[in-house]
Design a protein around this motif. Sequence first.
Motif: not given
Ligand code: ADP
Length: 286
Positions: A12-14, A18-20, A37-44
Amino acid sequence: MKAIETINLSFTYPDGTKALENVNLTIEKGEKVAILGPNGAGKSTLIYHFNGLLMPTSGKVKVLGREVSKENIDFIRQKVGLVFQNPDDQVFAPTVFQDVAFGPINLGLPEDEVKRRVKWALEVMELNEVEDKPPHRLSHGQKKRVAIAGVLAMHPEIIALDEPTANLDPKAVSKILELLLKLNKELNATLIIATHDVDFVPLCSDKVCILNRGELILEGSPGEVFSNTEKLRRMDLRLPRIGHLFEILKVRDNLPIENPLPLTIGEARREIHRLIKHKTSINNDL
Ligand code: ADP
């Protein structure tokens, strides 16, 4: 031998995003794995955990059997190279050579070893001719290759790439693909490729993990994963174009296409030849 293992990984980001969510994933050494996965899926977010750039909110990540933790961070960073989506975030030295040398110099290696590694990494990524150029003068595709060369010079066993085909023209995509396959085949590097590019997936991977809203939804060979057409469409993903064509031929035109659907030109070619032979043998029987 497991290259990467995640055990109930949640993050969970600060700001509370919830990303994963409870991701359990195993990547074997030498595999080529696409995280799709689509954009925002949590891949990065997921691949940033593989070299300790992010640490789990709960659960564990293991690299080559060792838990990713502050104590192990030097080992982890040496074993896992991370290539960012935008090479401008990674490539910044005055010349390509200096840029690729940055990591090995930071490892404290002797000068001749640094030189040897840089020359080798530039050769593998086919960049020798531009080693004295400033990176900002290069094409986007070349800059991506410089970023990969910088990671290679650290001799990682595992390379995780974030959207390696983003903003590349078709020729640059083919070049990156060719070089990634070479890294896997000749150097036995484990490749982890985060992408939303469905057409790239069957070309670059032998295993696909589908991530949606932070959850691991499907896992398997490209053929297995892309046979879940309806599930994929519900996640705003689609089949690779060639798979889609063969799905239409099978479902709408009732052609006897075998499962799994062909997903690449090579697979399509084999299936077309099989269909022609099949038709010829039917005609001969009549
Ligand atoms: P993907 O790589 O699949 O596009 P991300 O891992 O970048 O997805 O993001 C997953 C989720 O976390 C998304 O909802 C994104 O908006 C959120 N997110 C990504 N980076 C941050 C951050 N630094 N702070 C808060 N939320 C974030």
